[in-house]
Enzyme design. Sequence first.
Site, PDB file in Angstrom:
ATOM      1  N   PHE A  44      64.924  27.371  21.290  1.00 60.11           N
ATOM      2  CA  PHE A  44      64.858  27.965  22.813  1.00 60.11           C
ATOM      3  C   PHE A  44      65.168  29.508  22.959  1.00 60.11           C
ATOM      4  O   PHE A  44      65.206  30.231  21.905  1.00 60.11           O
ATOM      5  CB  PHE A  44      66.076  27.390  23.704  1.00 60.11           C
ATOM      6  CG  PHE A  44      67.542  27.763  23.517  1.00 60.11           C
ATOM      7  CD1 PHE A  44      67.991  28.738  22.337  1.00 60.11           C
ATOM      8  CD2 PHE A  44      68.651  27.126  23.987  1.00 60.11           C
ATOM      9  CE1 PHE A  44      69.251  28.806  22.136  1.00 60.11           C
ATOM     10  CE2 PHE A  44      69.924  27.382  24.052  1.00 60.11           C
ATOM     11  CZ  PHE A  44      70.114  28.384  22.802  1.00 60.11           C
ATOM     12  N   GLU A  45      65.009  30.143  23.990  1.00 58.32           N
ATOM     13  CA  GLU A  45      64.869  31.577  24.190  1.00 58.32           C
ATOM     14  C   GLU A  45      63.637  32.114  23.520  1.00 58.32           C
ATOM     15  O   GLU A  45      63.855  33.170  22.853  1.00 58.32           O
ATOM     16  CB  GLU A  45      66.229  32.248  23.816  1.00 58.32           C
ATOM     17  CG  GLU A  45      67.375  31.882  24.583  1.00 58.32           C
ATOM     18  CD  GLU A  45      68.428  32.973  24.562  1.00 58.32           C
ATOM     19  OE1 GLU A  45      68.029  34.070  24.475  1.00 58.32           O
ATOM     20  OE2 GLU A  45      69.487  32.844  24.739  1.00 58.32           O
TER      21      GLU A  45
END
Lengths: 627, 435
Positions: free
Chosen positions: A431-432
Amino acid sequence: MATSGSMGVAALFLRRAVAARASRALVAFATSRRLLRTSPPSRAFAKELFLGKIEKKEVFPFPEVSQDELNEINQFVGPVEKFFTEEVDSERIDREGKIPKETLEKLKSLGLFGLQVPEEYGGLGLSNTMYARLGEIVGLDASIAVTLAAHQAIGLKGIILAGTKEQKAKYLPKLASGEHIAAFCLTEPSSGSDAASIKSRATLSEDKKHYILNGSKVWITNGGLANVFTVFAKTEVVDSDSSVKDKITAFIVERAFGGVTNGKPEDKLGIRGSNTCEVHFENTKVPIENVLGEVGGGFKVAMNILNSGRFSMGSTVAGMLKKLIEMTAAYACTRKQFNKNLSEFGLIQEKFALMAQKAYVMESMAYLTAGMLDQPGFPDCSIEAAMVKVFSSEGAWQCVSEALQILGGSGYVKDYPYERFLRDSRILLIFEGTNEILRMYIALTGLQHAGRVLTARIKELKRGNMTTIIETVGQRLRDSLGRTVDLGLTGKLGAVHPSVADSASKLEENVYYFGRTVETLLLRFGKTITEEQMILKRVANILINLYGMTAVLSRASHSIRVGIRNHDHEVLLANIFCAEAYYQNLFTLSQLDKHSPENLDEQIKKVSQQILEKQAYVCAHPLDRTS
Amino acid sequence: MSWAQAILLARGLSRGWGGICGAALMGAPFSQVPLRVPRGLHCSAAAHNSDSWLVPPGPEPRKGPTKALTLHEELFQQAPEGARDKANFVRAVQNFGQHNVHKRGHVDFIYLALRKMREYGVERDLAVYNLLLDIFPKEVFRPRSIFQSMFIHYPRQQECGIAVLEQMESHGVMPNKETEFLLIQIFGRKSYPMLKYVRMKLWFSRFKNINPFPVPRDLPQDPLDLAKLGLRHMEPNLSATVTIYQMPSSKDSTGTADPTEPHIVGIQTPDQQAALAHHNPARPIFVEGPFSLWLRDKCVYYHILRADLLPPEEREVEEIPEEWNLHYPMQLDLDYGRSGWDDYEFDIHKVEEGPVFAICMAGAHDQATLAKWIQGLQETNPALAQIPVVFRLAGSTGELLASSSGLEEPPPPPPPPEGQEEEEDSQQRQQQGQS
């Protein structure tokens, strides 16, 4: 932002001060001179690495906080740490797949929902450094860490970064207190990083007072809990040349606006306590005052939010790793095999060294980046933040895996918390922005900078300007004959302490040859280097190593000079990491050479092409016969 | 040994030596070699109809064995008509052994049996080949001295042994240990059949999987299935969809479809669909064909839907939208590109062609049938309704058509459902090539 900037000024001052002197005393003095600093923010450190230069004043000395601030944060950290170690039941959160109400309430009362919200809006207004420090503790429970990060690192960050005064006054107090929870709604079924394929649409109503928002968002952390959403949707925007174009606009959407529904929480591998679900908007009426930033300016808003949220992963992971080292060390020192403790076996010892080294490096990188971000003038540290994210997420996965190796079977069963650590840490690479995408970002942003600076030189080389060519060839000749690189880190008045001088010269050598390689790459590929992902990955890997080396050198030097406890241990870790990174870099640099035997890109591409064409493993079974 | 026999022998041996060196060494068979090579390249299986070329043709007038031939023929006649299978073939071979204790005329019998194998459908049966080799008397033809092996010992028998192996080779039958054992027993280690055997062992295993686009050994008999197979064969993209636009309306027992409603099968990839959707309706697209595709011993014909390559000035440069990737820049703002050393774009072998939008195989090659295909395509490609479609059915016929029929005749011979017609066709070609 009580003392943000002090580090930068300290840095400025220290550069001129005798390097070996203790800096703590200087900080107070420097703080008083804060206002004197008016020069524009200096050029970012990472970008200069692409040119083979080390922007020393950005990274030396290691940023420090004032004693007052430290006391303040320690007072704050204490109760939070106590809460996390004594009251948070991570096992239960993981099992039940949600954070209990009372835990959430306690988190709110501790003020953890408004860490970076300015004080005037009811938050704590922590600097990035302080935020990173708290992240270490929050990282003890991944589900809570992710929930909080989704709330404040991306969910409400848009309002802080791009919101108007009214928007801030309206939303931030409630968000800071935790009364409202925020979520960031960007990803769609058809659109991950690809902004052009966003399908959600907001159309202006006839009275021009509302946007009617329609669309579905997926994988929204806090999607089921949130009351305030930062939503990105396409709107029609009239361009300067009066043509109508679809552009992305950011909106602040309250659940109370109506038409907001969410699916059931996804059943995930890790971070099971965080709430991730689909969020649907159906004819949601969003008042035009709730447009975040400009109409059509959503892309920039999204990019800024994403870029700003990453650096804290370093300290969060480091906090988790430190805890993990404690737990596994206790195990290794009690478990006996062959009348020996596990801790006496070399292969086990090696794993602890690795974990400590990774934790040390990511901590250094994270706090160095936080310190840079805290300098006045909103410096652009997005490359650095991305590097911290990549390094720490991969370090986390590697270290947790090694820890499980130490633990053997107990690491694999649910009776112990270790397997949860493993599951929780897997998401960090995804993620990110996945690490692959961030590597592209790191490499391309740097190459863009280097490419602009080198334009004139490369053009002359291409045109066949004799003096430039001879100059370059001469330079290459000198390089190949083994020149010693001195970028001014070492020596009598050098930025690093003599204990790590060897490592510093390794860094200098790497940086210099990295600069040369970047120049060659730009000469070879020019702007089409965007297509060479395997090369870009290597460039990013080298850069991450260089940044890590810089961070540990800076921190270790600072620790020795200031006399921090156990600084000799730091020196060991720093030297180990620098040596390993140095040889890794040398290898990677040789892989970037077109004709080197280490460069296997062509073969690798062929293999994958053949596999993807058949969409299967190509080789025959080892037992197959032709006759 | 007569002259004719000697030449025949020399020719046969040269084959036995492995073709390549044989052709180079011997003058006599050289004239035939170039004729066969291109066909072999086209489709190795196309040689089936002439796979018994080492075997002397049956009705060839010979002095001695003529009588014997008819005699052996009767052995095969004994089997009741209609039951031409392995059991009967084996029975015939065994009968020969029983009736002929001294194995008189075994060479002629083996040649005859080799010719008959296809009829009985045992041409790919290794056990049957081993059975044939087993007819040879053992130990008799083994050279006893170095001189015997130097000068071909029992050439006629060795040649016959090679013929057996040769037929195995052309059917892709890999000899096994038993074959080796038999050959050693019959001809000894230092003999030409043994040499042939060793070479087969060596090269067969290497050539077995040489084709990166393998065709199944037994092709489907149904023309519809065969068409599907052919289409899949031509379109390696696994995401392509095969659509049956028209089922053959009625089939008689021979498997040939009613000419009024022939089958129409097409294949199209999602990429092709997208390309067609973006095609400029002002430019016509073409239905071209029929082109031939050989699948083992069968030839099928296909048509393509294609467009001309856009002139360079009309080509749209793919623009990278400004705000596209949220995470990293898709293009760098630099005004210099790739240097020549790393520019692999230019390729002297690369010819730019216009896009192909779809491929189809149909039971008939007339415009009416193909128009139905285009109609069917319109369902999934609505853009096709706006684009003019030009049928260029005769203009771009392949070499096969040019040689088999005049240019005025637009439709080529319909794809033969059975191998027979097409055999004639290829024979015809061969004759034309020879003349």
